[in-house]
Design a protein around this motif. Structure first.
Motif, PDB file in Angstrom:
ATOM      1  N   VAL A 715       0.841  -1.190   0.000  1.00 55.85           N
ATOM      2  CA  VAL A 715       0.000   0.000   0.000  1.00 55.85           C
ATOM      3  C   VAL A 715       0.883   1.249   0.000  1.00 55.85           C
ATOM      4  O   VAL A 715       1.931   1.290   0.647  1.00 55.85           O
ATOM      5  CB  VAL A 715      -0.954  -0.005   1.216  1.00 55.85           C
ATOM      6  N   VAL A 716       0.462   2.272  -0.778  1.00 54.78           N
ATOM      7  CA  VAL A 716       1.165   3.563  -0.769  1.00 54.78           C
ATOM      8  C   VAL A 716       0.865   4.238   0.563  1.00 54.78           C
ATOM      9  O   VAL A 716      -0.309   4.366   0.954  1.00 54.78           O
ATOM     10  CB  VAL A 716       0.720   4.438  -1.954  1.00 54.78           C
ATOM     11  N   GLU A 717       1.911   4.662   1.268  1.00 46.45           N
ATOM     12  CA  GLU A 717       1.753   5.099   2.653  1.00 46.45           C
ATOM     13  C   GLU A 717       1.077   6.465   2.799  1.00 46.45           C
ATOM     14  O   GLU A 717       0.693   6.834   3.912  1.00 46.45           O
ATOM     15  CB  GLU A 717       3.119   5.131   3.345  1.00 46.45           C
ATOM     16  N   THR A 718       0.956   7.207   1.718  1.00 48.27           N
ATOM     17  CA  THR A 718       0.305   8.529   1.812  1.00 48.27           C
ATOM     18  C   THR A 718      -1.000   8.528   1.027  1.00 48.27           C
ATOM     19  O   THR A 718      -1.094   7.974  -0.074  1.00 48.27           O
ATOM     20  CB  THR A 718       1.231   9.634   1.267  1.00 48.27           C
ATOM     21  N   LEU A 719      -2.040   9.192   1.595  1.00 47.37           N
ATOM     22  CA  LEU A 719      -3.328   9.322   0.920  1.00 47.37           C
ATOM     23  C   LEU A 719      -3.248  10.434  -0.149  1.00 47.37           C
ATOM     24  O   LEU A 719      -2.470  11.394  -0.015  1.00 47.37           O
ATOM     25  CB  LEU A 719      -4.425   9.674   1.927  1.00 47.37           C
ATOM     26  N   GLU A 720      -4.073  10.308  -1.179  1.00 47.94           N
ATOM     27  CA  GLU A 720      -4.125  11.325  -2.251  1.00 47.94           C
ATOM     28  C   GLU A 720      -5.469  12.047  -2.125  1.00 47.94           C
ATOM     29  O   GLU A 720      -6.495  11.552  -2.581  1.00 47.94           O
ATOM     30  CB  GLU A 720      -3.975  10.635  -3.608  1.00 47.94           C
ATOM     31  N   CYS A 721      -5.454  13.190  -1.466  1.00 52.64           N
ATOM     32  CA  CYS A 721      -6.682  13.907  -1.141  1.00 52.64           C
ATOM     33  C   CYS A 721      -6.801  15.172  -2.001  1.00 52.64           C
ATOM     34  O   CYS A 721      -5.788  15.794  -2.352  1.00 52.64           O
ATOM     35  CB  CYS A 721      -6.685  14.317   0.335  1.00 52.64           C
ATOM     36  N   PRO A 722      -8.087  15.610  -2.362  1.00 47.48           N
ATOM     37  CA  PRO A 722      -8.276  16.878  -3.101  1.00 47.48           C
ATOM     38  C   PRO A 722      -7.850  18.051  -2.229  1.00 47.48           C
ATOM     39  O   PRO A 722      -8.129  18.082  -1.032  1.00 47.48           O
ATOM     40  CB  PRO A 722      -9.777  16.897  -3.388  1.00 47.48           C
ATOM     41  N   VAL A 723      -7.233  19.061  -2.885  1.00 49.55           N
ATOM     42  CA  VAL A 723      -6.686  20.185  -2.133  1.00 49.55           C
ATOM     43  C   VAL A 723      -7.724  21.300  -2.058  1.00 49.55           C
ATOM     44  O   VAL A 723      -8.253  21.748  -3.077  1.00 49.55           O
ATOM     45  CB  VAL A 723      -5.393  20.700  -2.808  1.00 49.55           C
ATOM     46  N   ALA A 724      -8.091  21.824  -0.906  1.00 45.58           N
ATOM     47  CA  ALA A 724      -9.045  22.917  -0.713  1.00 45.58           C
ATOM     48  C   ALA A 724      -8.389  24.238  -1.110  1.00 45.58           C
ATOM     49  O   ALA A 724      -7.175  24.396  -0.985  1.00 45.58           O
ATOM     50  CB  ALA A 724      -9.491  22.967   0.753  1.00 45.58           C
ATOM     51  N   PRO A 725      -9.221  25.223  -1.651  1.00 46.72           N
ATOM     52  CA  PRO A 725      -8.641  26.525  -2.054  1.00 46.72           C
ATOM     53  C   PRO A 725      -8.071  27.262  -0.857  1.00 46.72           C
ATOM     54  O   PRO A 725      -8.650  27.256   0.231  1.00 46.72           O
ATOM     55  CB  PRO A 725      -9.834  27.276  -2.646  1.00 46.72           C
ATOM     56  N   ASP A 726      -6.998  27.988  -1.139  1.00 41.50           N
ATOM     57  CA  ASP A 726      -6.335  28.750  -0.090  1.00 41.50           C
ATOM     58  C   ASP A 726      -6.762  30.206  -0.207  1.00 41.50           C
ATOM     59  O   ASP A 726      -6.462  30.894  -1.197  1.00 41.50           O
ATOM     60  CB  ASP A 726      -4.818  28.624  -0.245  1.00 41.50           C
ATOM     61  N   ILE A 727      -7.550  30.745   0.758  1.00 36.62           N
ATOM     62  CA  ILE A 727      -8.159  32.074   0.695  1.00 36.62           C
ATOM     63  C   ILE A 727      -7.112  33.188   0.699  1.00 36.62           C
ATOM     64  O   ILE A 727      -7.207  34.163  -0.041  1.00 36.62           O
ATOM     65  CB  ILE A 727      -9.151  32.270   1.865  1.00 36.62           C
ATOM     66  N   ILE A 728      -6.146  33.056   1.522  1.00 37.21           N
ATOM     67  CA  ILE A 728      -5.174  34.143   1.706  1.00 37.21           C
ATOM     68  C   ILE A 728      -4.474  34.482   0.397  1.00 37.21           C
ATOM     69  O   ILE A 728      -4.392  35.654   0.010  1.00 37.21           O
ATOM     70  CB  ILE A 728      -4.176  33.776   2.812  1.00 37.21           C
ATOM     71  N   PRO A 729      -3.923  33.454  -0.319  1.00 38.66           N
ATOM     72  CA  PRO A 729      -3.280  33.821  -1.586  1.00 38.66           C
ATOM     73  C   PRO A 729      -4.246  34.480  -2.578  1.00 38.66           C
ATOM     74  O   PRO A 729      -3.864  35.381  -3.332  1.00 38.66           O
ATOM     75  CB  PRO A 729      -2.777  32.476  -2.120  1.00 38.66           C
ATOM     76  N   ILE A 730      -5.556  34.027  -2.564  1.00 37.75           N
ATOM     77  CA  ILE A 730      -6.536  34.607  -3.493  1.00 37.75           C
ATOM     78  C   ILE A 730      -6.759  36.084  -3.169  1.00 37.75           C
ATOM     79  O   ILE A 730      -6.713  36.965  -4.035  1.00 37.75           O
ATOM     80  CB  ILE A 730      -7.856  33.811  -3.441  1.00 37.75           C
ATOM     81  N   VAL A 731      -7.043  36.363  -1.869  1.00 41.61           N
ATOM     82  CA  VAL A 731      -7.274  37.753  -1.447  1.00 41.61           C
ATOM     83  C   VAL A 731      -6.049  38.599  -1.747  1.00 41.61           C
ATOM     84  O   VAL A 731      -6.142  39.721  -2.263  1.00 41.61           O
ATOM     85  CB  VAL A 731      -7.642  37.804   0.050  1.00 41.61           C
ATOM     86  N   ALA A 732      -4.898  38.034  -1.402  1.00 42.37           N
ATOM     87  CA  ALA A 732      -3.653  38.773  -1.647  1.00 42.37           C
ATOM     88  C   ALA A 732      -3.487  39.036  -3.142  1.00 42.37           C
ATOM     89  O   ALA A 732      -3.054  40.122  -3.559  1.00 42.37           O
ATOM     90  CB  ALA A 732      -2.473  37.978  -1.100  1.00 42.37           C
ATOM     91  N   GLY A 733      -3.861  38.070  -3.953  1.00 37.63           N
ATOM     92  CA  GLY A 733      -3.741  38.243  -5.411  1.00 37.63           C
ATOM     93  C   GLY A 733      -4.679  39.328  -5.928  1.00 37.63           C
ATOM     94  O   GLY A 733      -4.308  40.152  -6.776  1.00 37.63           O
ATOM     95  N   VAL A 734      -5.960  39.313  -5.402  1.00 35.59           N
ATOM     96  CA  VAL A 734      -6.944  40.315  -5.842  1.00 35.59           C
ATOM     97  C   VAL A 734      -6.482  41.717  -5.470  1.00 35.59           C
ATOM     98  O   VAL A 734      -6.505  42.664  -6.281  1.00 35.59           O
ATOM     99  CB  VAL A 734      -8.329  39.995  -5.241  1.00 35.59           C
ATOM    100  N   VAL A 735      -6.077  41.863  -4.197  1.00 35.68           N
ATOM    101  CA  VAL A 735      -5.615  43.176  -3.723  1.00 35.68           C
ATOM    102  C   VAL A 735      -4.422  43.640  -4.545  1.00 35.68           C
ATOM    103  O   VAL A 735      -4.328  44.800  -4.980  1.00 35.68           O
ATOM    104  CB  VAL A 735      -5.269  43.116  -2.223  1.00 35.68           C
ATOM    105  N   THR A 736      -3.494  42.680  -4.731  1.00 39.13           N
ATOM    106  CA  THR A 736      -2.301  43.028  -5.520  1.00 39.13           C
ATOM    107  C   THR A 736      -2.688  43.442  -6.930  1.00 39.13           C
ATOM    108  O   THR A 736      -2.157  44.411  -7.509  1.00 39.13           O
ATOM    109  CB  THR A 736      -1.335  41.824  -5.548  1.00 39.13           C
ATOM    110  N   GLY A 737      -3.684  42.733  -7.509  1.00 38.15           N
ATOM    111  CA  GLY A 737      -4.144  43.076  -8.873  1.00 38.15           C
ATOM    112  C   GLY A 737      -4.756  44.462  -8.942  1.00 38.15           C
ATOM    113  O   GLY A 737      -4.496  45.250  -9.867  1.00 38.15           O
ATOM    114  N   ILE A 738      -5.609  44.750  -7.922  1.00 37.82           N
ATOM    115  CA  ILE A 738      -6.256  46.082  -7.905  1.00 37.82           C
ATOM    116  C   ILE A 738      -5.206  47.177  -7.802  1.00 37.82           C
ATOM    117  O   ILE A 738      -5.257  48.199  -8.495  1.00 37.82           O
ATOM    118  CB  ILE A 738      -7.274  46.167  -6.750  1.00 37.82           C
ATOM    119  N   VAL A 739      -4.237  46.958  -6.885  1.00 37.72           N
ATOM    120  CA  VAL A 739      -3.188  47.961  -6.690  1.00 37.72           C
ATOM    121  C   VAL A 739      -2.408  48.159  -7.980  1.00 37.72           C
ATOM    122  O   VAL A 739      -2.116  49.290  -8.414  1.00 37.72           O
ATOM    123  CB  VAL A 739      -2.263  47.561  -5.525  1.00 37.72           C
TER     124      VAL A 739
END
Length: 796
Positions: A715-739
């Motif tokens: 058995v492969v010792e690590t699970l392969e799970c879907p990754v949830a979105p990361d809010i902070i980078p998104i907000v930071a990206g939007v703010v950075t884009g607006i600026v």
């Protein structure tokens, strides 16, 4: 590489096993022809007296073997294996006596227990003796003070004159039974040790000094309990003199040791205080005076004077050690500091001796004697008399505070106080029998003590059945030998198992002819010797392996093997052919006829999908595996079937996590790091790749396979799970884009403004150039410059 290591380790194991067998089979190697010879080889050896024990071709010496091997070969009731024994003949308890109690005679005080034993020794079998030793309180002491009376000891004599009463007073603190004696020595009365001129013989001292005539040794006072008498007689002594520096003290020590009656020694603690400020002569020095006869170690006192100093050489150190030990005398060397190194070396050669530093005038002699006595009496050292040939002895001491010593240190215990008890475990072992076979005796005693332990040694040289031997028995070919212990012991000149041949009656050719199979060239198949026309097969180092047969053509170790076992462990080897046990067949007895191991859970043989051969299912359908053809690792539903168990064992989750240990231990779990490390399908062992999802929408990957009877899950010792979105980078990206967009708009606006301004400026400049202006002067304008001319200036 792994195969090579496996081969080497296997080979090494075989060699080690073979070596161990060789070393452990001294019974076979001995080729003993009688029971007596057999039991002398070692304690493991026994002799089989069963007349039907030997097989055809086996020699008489095959009756001698290790006990376990004899039993395996079928000799149960007729094994001769005499054992050694110990018997205590005198066991008087050690004395528990306090100072001031009823006075006992020295011979009634016991410090070592037991006192006499008898041992029956079997060769190679140690017999253990436990001795107890306890220092008795208020034990009697005899002390003899032997003093150098050469001229250099003049001031010392003055201090010794009052030694008797002072020493009696101090020793009364240790024992109530103390005796003291006195002797003196100078030198041999021959040249070059003394001057032999008449005047010097009368007075060897120079000037107006009044000295007595030189002498070798004088016993001034026999051991006495009267301290005043000691003071009186010592007070009358005079100094003498000699020519050389070393003194003749060894002559005096020898006489003190061996003249027991003259000195008055009792069987108590014996102390000899040797006081001098010079070195000593020893064996060989007598040649300077023409004396070549070795010291005889006997008493030669007449009227308390040593009369043979001119006749016998000085004793050697070894001779002194022997006599002091024989007479249980402990020596205290009271010598000046100058000669300390010499006498310390001498102390190392004389057991139970001590060295003390004597002051220049012997004023500290009492303290020296007390300290030396305490040092000597606090140590117990056991010694034994000369051992008979082939007998060895080993010691183990159990001293105070649980200290255990072995080897040479096992002979002694130190720091023993009065009333302390210590013990010694002594092992006595015989190897073989003495030539005469007669009883011997040895003695063990603590050095410096008169008590000893006497041990009688009786040697077991013959078996019990030897007593019932029949001389000139008819069973030994018309009386040509003695029938004893199940075999014939042939008379001189006779050979053969039944003594049927005379050594000189048959030629070698005739003997060999009867030992060749089918008139071949090999005598006894090269596995034995021809003795009296009969093959006697060789013996193997391994007692389990034997040659047999009329011509030694058979053996029990060259049959087929299975799983590295002779006849597969399910039969016996007879004449190089396996005789299989019931329900087994095959050349190596490796094929079981039992079909119970092939029954599946549905009671069908091999689940109806295979054949049972030698107790193992051979599956006819390649999809099915396992010991009963019930496992199908590639069938649909395998992944779903094992999902919950894989999940709980690998990740501790799933519906079976609480019952995992009970329900999911049917396979071996092997974890791998990633999917590339999962095993791939092979033809020999079908394998199923599985991808399953857990309750958290995580995927896990594993393989399920059956290899022989083992089920394996990778058995492969690590699970392969879907990754949830990361809010902070998104907000930071939007703010950075607006600026960034804002900055870009500002830059564009600025750029447009610059372009507009430049255009307006250019237009202004153009209009400026095109403008027409009047150039008339301002009538109101007045110049700001005034010019003044110097009237005297002539323009030069």
């Amino acid at each position: 590489m792994d195969l090579k290591l496996l081969f080497m380790s296997t080979l090494f194991g075989i060699i080690s096993c073979s070596s161990a067998q060789q070393e452990g089979n001294e019974c076979i190697k001995a080729n003993a022809l009688s029971c007596g010879e057999c039991i002398q080889v070692g304690a493991k050896c026994g002799w089989c007296t069963d007349t039907e024990f030997l097989k055809q071709g086996e020699p008489t010496s095959a009756r001698c073997d290790e006990l376990e091997s004899l039993r395996k070969r079928g000799c149960d009731a007729g094994i001769q294996d005499p054992r050694g024994s110990l018997k205590i003949l005198k066991n008087k308890a050690v004395t528990n006596r306090k100072k001031g109690a009823e006075k006992l005679r020295p011979e009634d005080i016991t410090q070592i227990q037991p006192q006499k034993l008898s041992l029956n020794l079997r060769s190679g079998e140690p017999q253990n003796i436990r001795l107890r030793f306890k220092r008795a309180e208020d034990y009697p002491i005899d002390l003899y003070y032997l003093m150098d009376l050469s001229y250099s000891m003049k001031d010392d004599l003055e201090n010794v004159k009052n030694l008797g009463t002072s020493l009696m007073k101090e020793m009364s603190k240790i024992t109530s039974d103390f005796r003291i004696g006195f002797g003196s020595f100078v030198e041999k009365t021959v040249m070059p040790y003394i001057s032999t001129t008449p005047a010097k013989l009368l007075n060897p001292c120079t000037g107006d000094q009044n000295c007595t005539s030189p002498f070798s040794y004088k016993n001034v006072l026999k051991l006495t309990s009267n301290g005043a008498q000691f003071n009186s007689l010592v007070g009358k002594q005079q100094i003498s003199g000699n020519l050389d520096s070393p003194e003749g003290g060894f002559d005096a020590i020898m006489q003190v040791a061996v003249c027991r009656e003259h000195i008055g020694w009792r069987n108590v603690t014996r102390l000899l205080v040797f006081s001098t400020d010079a070195g000593f002569h020893f064996a060989g020095d007598g040649k300077l005076g023409g004396i070549v006869l070795p010291n005889d170690g006997k008493c030669h006192l007449e009227n308390n004077m040593y009369t043979m100093s001119h006749y016998y050489d000085y004793p050697s150190i070894a001779h002194l050690v022997q006599k002091l030990s024989e007479n249980n005398i402990q020596t205290i060397f009271a010598v000046t500091e100058e000669f300390q190194p010499v006498y310390k070396e001498l102390k190392n050669l004389i057991p139970k001796s001590a060295v003390g530093t004597l002051s220049a005038n012997s004023s500290n002699v009492i303290n020296l004697i007390i300290d030396a006595y305490n040092s000597l009496s606090s140590e117990v050292i056991l010694e034994n008399s000369k051992l008979p040939e082939g007998v060895s002895i080993s010691y183990q001491s159990r001293c105070k505070n649980g200290v255990v010593n072995e080897g040479e240190n096992g002979r002694k215990c130190s720091n023993i106080s009065i009333g302390d008890e210590v013990s010694f475990n002594i092992n006595i072992t015989a190897q073989g029998c003495p030539k005469q076979g007669k009883p011997e005796s040895i003695k063990i005693k603590p050095l410096g003590f008169t008590e000893e332990v006497e041990i009688m040694l009786n040697f077991i040289c013959e078996c019990e059945c030897h007593k019932h031997g029949i001389r000139n028995s008819e069973m030994c070919h018309n009386g040509n030998g003695t029938f004893e212990c199940g075999a014939c012991r042939c008379n001189k000149g006779r050979v053969g198992r039944q003594c049927e041949c005379r050594k000189d009656e048959v030629s070698t050719e005739d003997l060999d002819k009867n030992c060749r199979k089918d008139n071949g060239t090999d005598i006894c198949s090269n596995n034995g010797e021809c003795v009296c026309g009969t093959c006697e097969c060789k013996k193997r180092d391994n007692p389990e392996e034997r040659y047999s047969g009329k011509f030694c053509e058979c053996d029990n170790f060259n049959c087929d093997r299975s799983n590295n076992k002779l006849c597969g462990g399910h039969g016996r080897c007879e004449c190089r052919v396996c005789v299989c046990d019931a329900n087994y067949t095959g050349s190596a007895c490796d094929c079981s006829l039992d079909t119970s191991t092939c029954l599946a859970s549905n009671k069908q043989i091999c689940n109806g999908r295979g054949d049972c051969k030698c107790g193992t299912c051979i599956c006819t359908d390649p999809k099915f595996q396992g010991p009963t053809c019930e496992i199908c690792p590639t069938c649909p539903g395998v992944c779903t079937e094992h999902k919950e168990c894989v999940q709980c064992r690998a990740f501790g989750t799933g519906e079976k996590k609480d019952t995992c240990e009970r329900d999911c231990s049917y396979f071996n779990l092997i974890k791998v790091k990633d999917r590339e490390k999962l095993p791939q399908p092979v033809q020999a062992f079908p394998l199923m790749h599985c991808k399953e999802r857990d309750a958290n929408d995580c995927w896990f990957y594993y393989t399920y396979a059956v290899s022989n009877t083992e089920r394996e899950v990778h058995v492969v010792e690590t699970l392969e799970c879907p990754v949830a979105p990361d809010i902070i980078p998104i907000v930071a990206g939007v703010v950075t884009g607006i600026v960034l967009i804002g900055l870009a708009l500002l830059l564009i606006w600025k750029l447009l403004m610059i372009i507009h301004d430049r255009r307006e400026f250019a237009k202004f400049e153009k209009e400026k150039m095109n403008a027409k202006w009047d150039t008339g002067e301002n009538p109101i304008y007045k110049s700001a410059v005034t010019t003044v001319i110097n009237p005297k200036y002539e323009g030069k």
